[in-house]
Design an enzyme around this catalytic site. Structure first.
Site, PDB file in Angstrom:
ATOM      1  N   GLU A   1       0.828  -1.215   0.000  1.00 59.99           N
ATOM      2  CA  GLU A   1       0.000   0.000   0.000  1.00 59.99           C
ATOM      3  C   GLU A   1       0.858   1.260   0.000  1.00 59.99           C
ATOM      4  O   GLU A   1       0.574   2.198  -0.738  1.00 59.99           O
ATOM      5  CB  GLU A   1      -0.928  -0.006   1.220  1.00 59.99           C
TER       6      GLU A   1
ATOM      7  N   GLY B   1      17.796   7.841  -1.942  1.00 58.64           N
ATOM      8  CA  GLY B   1      19.050   7.599  -2.645  1.00 58.64           C
ATOM      9  C   GLY B   1      20.087   6.886  -1.796  1.00 58.64           C
ATOM     10  O   GLY B   1      21.197   6.644  -2.264  1.00 58.64           O
TER      11      GLY B   1
ATOM     12  N   GLY C   1      14.718   2.696   0.394  1.00 62.05           N
ATOM     13  CA  GLY C   1      13.600   2.146  -0.376  1.00 62.05           C
ATOM     14  C   GLY C   1      13.884   0.744  -0.852  1.00 62.05           C
ATOM     15  O   GLY C   1      13.029  -0.147  -0.788  1.00 62.05           O
TER      16      GLY C   1
ATOM     17  N   PRO D   1      10.034   9.844  -9.894  1.00 64.26           N
ATOM     18  CA  PRO D   1      11.078   9.198  -9.082  1.00 64.26           C
ATOM     19  C   PRO D   1      10.676   7.798  -8.621  1.00 64.26           C
ATOM     20  O   PRO D   1      11.479   6.867  -8.674  1.00 64.26           O
ATOM     21  CB  PRO D   1      11.256  10.149  -7.894  1.00 64.26           C
TER      22      PRO D   1
ATOM     23  N   TYR E   1      10.920   1.785  -9.336  1.00 62.53           N
ATOM     24  CA  TYR E   1      10.328   0.463  -9.539  1.00 62.53           C
ATOM     25  C   TYR E   1      10.798  -0.169 -10.846  1.00 62.53           C
ATOM     26  O   TYR E   1      11.023  -1.376 -10.913  1.00 62.53           O
ATOM     27  CB  TYR E   1       8.804   0.552  -9.496  1.00 62.53           C
TER      28      TYR E   1
ATOM     29  N   ARG F   1      13.675   0.099 -12.175  1.00 59.17           N
ATOM     30  CA  ARG F   1      15.035  -0.423 -11.978  1.00 59.17           C
ATOM     31  C   ARG F   1      15.033  -1.832 -11.386  1.00 59.17           C
ATOM     32  O   ARG F   1      16.004  -2.571 -11.535  1.00 59.17           O
ATOM     33  CB  ARG F   1      15.843   0.528 -11.093  1.00 59.17           C
TER      34      ARG F   1
END
Length: 174
Positions: free
Chosen positions: A89, A99, A103, A132, A137, A139
C-alpha cells in the site's frame, strides 16, 4: 541525502509505533498532495493494525537512531495462481534519506515476506506523476500493468452499493 548515519535497519512495526506511523502517513499524504484525504486516527490505526483482526502490517526503516521510512502492506489472493500474495500500500522514504538504499531495503524486506508466506505476487500502484517512484520500480524490473485500471468505491458510493448488495440476499431465492 543523509550519509554517515549507519546501515538501514528494517523492523516490524508494533503497537508502540502507532503515533509514529500516523506521522509518516501525514508526510506521505503531503508528498502526494493528498492531505485532505488523511482521516486516520491513532485509535483507528491501533485497532486495525494491532487489534484482534489486523488488516495490515508495517515495516519501519531506521538509520542510526532516526526513523527514515516505512512500508505498509497486506495479504492478497490470486485465483489464477491459487496462491497468496502481498499488496504494498505504501512505500515511503523521508526525502533527506532518498538515494541511500532505504527504499531498496524496504522493498526487499516486503518481497522476502511475500516469498516466505508462499506468495507468487507483490503488487502496488504508483501515482502517474511520481517519476522518481516509477523509475525506482522500473530499476527492479517491475511491470507496469497498463492494461489494468484501478477502481475504487469509497464514501457515499460505497454505502450506496453496499445497501444495494445487502438488499438482494435478504429477499432470498425462490
Amino acid at each position: 541525502m543523509t550519509t554517515g548515519v549507519g546501515p538501514t535497519i528494517i523492523r516490524a512495526a508494533g503497537p508502540q509505533d502507532v503515533a509514529l506511523l500516523l506521522e509518516l502517513f501525514r508526510e506521505l499524504a503531503e508528498y502526494e498532495h493528498l492531505e485532505d484525504e488523511l482521516r486516520a486516527t491513532e485509535e483507528q490505526l491501533s485497532e486495525t493494525m494491532f487489534g484482534e483482526r489486523p488488516a495490515a502490517e508495517a515495516l519501519i526503516a531506521e538509520r542510526g537512531s532516526e526513523v527514515v521510512g516505512y512500508a505498509l502492506f497486506f495479504p492478497t489472493f490470486s485465483s489464477f495462481e491459487a496462491s497468496p500474495g502481498v499488496w504494498l500500500e505504501d512505500l515511503f522514504v523521508r526525502p533527506s534519506h532518498r538515494g541511500a538504499g532505504v527504499g531498496r531495503a524496504l522493498l526487499a524486506a516486503v518481497a522476502a515476506i511475500t516469498r516466505e508466506r508462499g506468495g507468487k505476487r507483490l503488487e502496488w500502484t504508483a501515482l502517474d506523476w511520481n517519476e522518481p517512484a516509477l523509475g525506482f520500480y522500473r530499476r527492479f524490473g517491475a511491470s507496469t500493468m497498463s492494461d489494468w485500471i484501478t477502481h475504487r468505491l469509497a464514501g457515499q458510493e460505497l454505502e450506496r452499493v453496499a445497501d444495494g448488495v445487502a438488499a438482494r440476499p435478504a429477499q432470498g431465492r425462490r
